[in-house]
Design a protein around this motif. Structure first.
Motif, short mmCIF file in Angstrom:
data_model
loop_
_atom_site.label_atom_id
_atom_site.label_comp_id
_atom_site.label_asym_id
_atom_site.label_seq_id
_atom_site.Cartn_x
_atom_site.Cartn_y
_atom_site.Cartn_z
N LYS A 18 0.82 -1.22 0.00
CA LYS A 18 0.00 0.00 0.00
C LYS A 18 0.86 1.27 0.00
O LYS A 18 0.43 2.31 -0.49
CB LYS A 18 -0.93 0.02 1.21
N ALA A 19 2.06 1.18 0.56
CA ALA A 19 2.97 2.33 0.61
C ALA A 19 4.40 1.80 0.70
O ALA A 19 4.62 0.67 1.16
CB ALA A 19 2.66 3.22 1.82
N SER A 20 5.34 2.62 0.27
CA SER A 20 6.73 2.20 0.31
C SER A 20 7.64 3.42 0.40
O SER A 20 7.31 4.50 -0.08
CB SER A 20 7.09 1.38 -0.94
N ASN A 21 8.78 3.20 1.04
CA ASN A 21 9.83 4.22 1.13
C ASN A 21 11.14 3.55 0.77
O ASN A 21 11.43 2.45 1.26
CB ASN A 21 9.90 4.80 2.54
N VAL A 22 11.91 4.20 -0.09
CA VAL A 22 13.23 3.69 -0.45
C VAL A 22 14.25 4.80 -0.24
O VAL A 22 14.01 5.95 -0.59
CB VAL A 22 13.26 3.12 -1.89
N LYS A 23 15.36 4.42 0.36
CA LYS A 23 16.48 5.34 0.56
C LYS A 23 17.69 4.74 -0.13
O LYS A 23 18.06 3.59 0.13
CB LYS A 23 16.77 5.53 2.06
N VAL A 24 18.29 5.51 -1.04
CA VAL A 24 19.48 5.07 -1.76
C VAL A 24 20.62 5.98 -1.35
O VAL A 24 20.53 7.20 -1.48
CB VAL A 24 19.27 5.13 -3.29
#
Length: 119
Positions: free
Chosen positions: A90-96
């Motif tokens: 339903k939701a996502s966060n990505v940190k690169v």
């Protein structure tokens, strides 16, 4: 919503605007979290009822292997695949994070974070 988090996925990749960055490559770290309803899998104990974190890791590794000039671009591709391939998310966060970036100074890393929710 419940959360699945993959922390410190380490990859070597070839992102950057400078020609040497795409030839030499660099170390990267990716942190990823997804939100989904995990009630069914918590009850059933069945992999088919959850968001498979092996699948999430595969998406990160495959998208990180495709060179981009900007970290924002590769992060967006990761999020696009997650929402395309994993319906329960339903939701996502990505940190690169790019480790030891070529900034002409002593900088441990530079990172970007993108967050999306399913429309």
């Amino acid at each position: 919503m419940d959360t699945i988090t993959l922390t410190n996925i380490r990859v070597y990749a070839y992102h950057g605007c400078l020609p040497e960055e795409t030839k030499i490559g660099s170390d990267y770290r990716v942190d990823l979290s997804v939100e989904a309803d995990l009630d069914l899998s918590a009850e059933s104990d069945a992999l088919k009822d959850t968001v498979d974190y092996v699948h999430l890791n595969t998406i990160v590794k495959e998208e990180m292997s495709q060179p981009s000039k900007l970290l924002e671009h590769v992060a967006k591709r990761i999020l696009d695949r997650i929402f395309s391939e994993l319906d329960p998310v339903k939701a996502s966060n990505v940190k690169v994070a790019k480790l030891n970036p070529p900034l002409g100074g002593d900088v441990e890393n530079v990172s970007i974070s993108l967050s999306r929710t399913r429309d």
